[in-house]
Enzyme design. Structure first.
Site, mmCIF file in Angstrom:
data_model
loop_
_atom_site.group_PDB
_atom_site.id
_atom_site.type_symbol
_atom_site.label_atom_id
_atom_site.label_comp_id
_atom_site.label_asym_id
_atom_site.label_seq_id
_atom_site.Cartn_x
_atom_site.Cartn_y
_atom_site.Cartn_z
ATOM 1 N N LYS A 110 25.380 51.314 0.535
ATOM 2 C CA LYS A 110 24.016 51.768 0.827
ATOM 3 C C LYS A 110 23.955 52.278 2.265
ATOM 4 O O LYS A 110 24.560 51.664 3.166
ATOM 5 C CB LYS A 110 23.060 50.579 0.640
ATOM 6 N N SER A 136 14.799 49.233 -3.166
ATOM 7 C CA SER A 136 15.177 50.362 -2.357
ATOM 8 C C SER A 136 16.622 50.828 -2.532
ATOM 9 O O SER A 136 16.946 51.954 -2.164
ATOM 10 C CB SER A 136 14.953 50.028 -0.883
ATOM 11 N N SER A 186 15.231 44.476 -3.626
ATOM 12 C CA SER A 186 15.844 45.805 -3.504
ATOM 13 C C SER A 186 17.237 45.939 -4.112
ATOM 14 O O SER A 186 17.764 47.050 -4.192
ATOM 15 C CB SER A 186 15.908 46.235 -2.037
#
Lengths: 484, 98
Positions: free
Chosen positions: A79, A154, A178
């Site tokens: 990420k 997210s 997330s």
């Protein structure tokens, strides 16, 4: 054979038996990325050249029958809020667009040491703030299962990358859901470890008392394997526990005799009836496998989201204060080339203008909300009160785990939604996190596992355990994979 | 209860520039969020110790030794290049004192 679809375990066996090589697998992943990433936007950046070089080294280790670890040669995605030395790290924000990482996150150091191949950086809601990846400054990610729908957030880019076979596994961060919610939306496994079990060094901080890094994988066993790679004490993160290490070994098979708690607060109003029916069907199957299903109550669960949306923005407002347009990242100072003009530039204008121009709307909304909750005259009514109710939420879990081994809930009350469906209303977006936030507030570990489908849309089931008991999640999770 | 004046004050404290249109929008949205968090008023928190750190660990110390191996010299230069403005090896900032 489609190499990119294999689990880590299957892949490692293929490497060991010399059926295929890390280079072949890496090429397969890069091929998928080239074909489909322009549409999905799961990766923000792909390190093709570095990945080929790392894969070649792994090839040689397998040729010599001396792999570094059980994940040697496995291509993974990171990420884009975790630092990879020498690579851009944007956190999905314009304010970090020019930023190049000057060190590796500890998780990345440990992955590299184990021989994993870092394929690239994945998309996210700006600074990990969101539940749909629509808040990325670099465009939304599409759900590979249904490209008209969001992948969750997210960590939507990492979840989508695993689901689309752009990598064998990926890493995300989970502050209020997330990792688990996008895992549920994309039909993959996502783990939020116990707070203090995985180093956050090199993770761009969102809410420091809640953030934890964890893996996205195709199977529960892979999740355990990657967790054992990244768990452990790190002097660079003082919140990591001295006994944080985890050993990937199957303590017990099966779910017979395990006590599974079903909290009534997670099955009330707001839960999609189609999701309810899948989760209830799963519970019945676990019961016939010998699990002892127990009705429990987490009485403060309905307050979790309100507590979260005070504590999280408060910590956000402190953590994002560092982006000031002076030291690194984007700045209005970069816009003016002439030196004389810079000297005339007012310091305050640099702060105000930089933060207005380069932070997205959700980041600014949360900074303002958090600054309000912490400000003089409001602190006791909002922040301090939220921290006290947080103690009740933790206590609820402590009591529950006196009588059950794991708690089972839906991961999300809703199916993957369409683009724009919630983006216009911040509160509607926040409600997507209602089943996941309490886990972060209490610091306990949880995993989301695919439980079934409503039409073609995946549904995730969440298992929660007491701190440092991820082994129970993996054990029960494997049973779910077998009966679902 | 959040009016536009308060939004402007908070944005100032947070050093965030916002436009007039946004002031109105944020006021409405923040008001809705604060309305939602009112549920906390119903919780009994008398005598409850607030949680600051969930695992209860405190004061984790380590020696404050410089680790020259962790950041080679070329990276130190590279760090300075990250600043929007630098000169003669220093980070340049706008004038702080008038």
């Amino acid at each position: 054979m489609e190499l990119a679809k294999l689990s880590i375990k299957e892949t490692a066996e293929g490497f060991r038996k010399k059926e295929f090589t890390p280079s072949e697998l890496t090429a397969a992943c890069l091929g998928e990325i080239e074909k489909k990433n322009p549409k999905l936007n799961a990766y923000l950046e792909v390190f093709s050249e570095d990945a080929h070089a790392q894969a070649k080294e792994a090839d040689e280790r397998f040729a010599a029958d001396s792999p570094k670890s059980p994940i040697d040669g496995i291509p993974v995605a990171i990420k884009d809020n975790m630092l990879v030395l020498g690579k851009r790290c944007t956190a999905g924000s314009k304010i970090l667009e020019p930023y190049i990482a000057s060190y590796d996150a500890t998780v990345v150091v440990w992955l590299k040491k184990a021989g994993a191949i870092i394929l690239g950086k994945t998309n996210l809601d700006e600074f990990a703030m969101g539940s749909s990846t629509e808040h990325s400054a670099f465009g939304p990610t599409r759900n590979p299962v249904d490209t008209d729908r969001v992948p969750g957030g997210s960590s939507g880019g990492s979840a989508a990358a695993v689901a689309a076979h752009f990598c064998t596994a990926a890493f995300g961060s989970d502050t209020g859901g997330s990792i688990r919610q996008p895992a549920a939306f994309c039909g993959v496994v996502g783990l939020k470890p116990t707070y203090g079990r995985v180093s956050r060094s090199g993770l761009i901080a969102m809410a420091s008392s809640l953030d934890q890094i964890g893996p996205f994988t195709k199977t529960v066993e892979d999740s355990s394997l990657l967790f054992s790679t990244i768990a452990g004490h790190d002097p660079l993160d003082p919140t990591t526990h001295p006994d944080a290490v985890f050993s990937h070994e199957w303590l017990q098979e099966g779910i017979s005799g395990m006590r599974i708690g079903i909290p009534k607060e997670y099955f009330g109003e707001g839960l999609d009836p189609q999701i309810r029916s899948i989760i209830e069907g799963l519970i019945a199957k676990l019961g016939s496998e010998g699990a002892e299903v127990v009705d429990i109550s987490l009485p403060h669960a309905p307050l979790g989201l309100a507590v979260y949306y005070l504590i999280m923005p408060s910590e956000v407002s402190a953590n994002l204060a560092r982006f000031d347009g002076i030291r690194y990242g984007s700045s209005v100072l970069r816009n003016s080339k002439s030196e004389t003009r810079n000297q005339k530039q007012n310091l305050w204008d640099v702060y105000f203008d930089t933060r207005r121009e380069y932070f997205g709307e959700e980041a600014r909304r949360r900074i303002i909300l958090g600054t309000f909750a912490l400000s003089s005259g409001y602190y006791d009514a909002y922040y301090a009160r939220a921290q006290k109710v947080r103690a009740h939420i933790k206590n609820d879990f402590d009591i529950a785990f006196q009588s059950v081994d794991a708690v089972l809930t839906p991961t999300s009350p809703v199916l993957p939604f369409r683009f724009g469906e919630r983006a216009h209303d911040p509160l509607a977006m926040y409600l997507a996190d209602i089943y996941t936030v309490s886990v972060n507030l209490a610091g306990v570990p949880a995993i989301s596992i695919p439980a079934g489908y409503v039409n073609h849309l995946p549904v995730g089931v969440q298992l929660i355990a007491k701190p440092f008991n991820e082994a129970v999640l993996f054990q029960a999770g494997r049973a779910i994979e077998q009966v679902r | 209860m959040i009016d536009e004046k308060l939004v402007k004050h908070i944005a100032h404290l947070a050093r965030i520039g916002i436009s007039e249109g946004e002031v109105e929008k944020f006021a409405k949205e923040l008001d809705a969020i604060l309305e939602y968090v009112k549920v906390l008023e119903g919780a009994n928190v008398e005598g409850v110790e607030p949680i600051a750190h969930i695992t209860g660990r405190e004061n984790a110390m380590r020696a404050d030794d410089p680790d020259e191996t962790s950041l080679p010299n070329e990276d130190k230069a590279f760090l300075k290049e990250q600043a929007p403005q630098s000169k003669d090896g220093f980070v340049m900032v706008p004038r702080v004192i008038e």
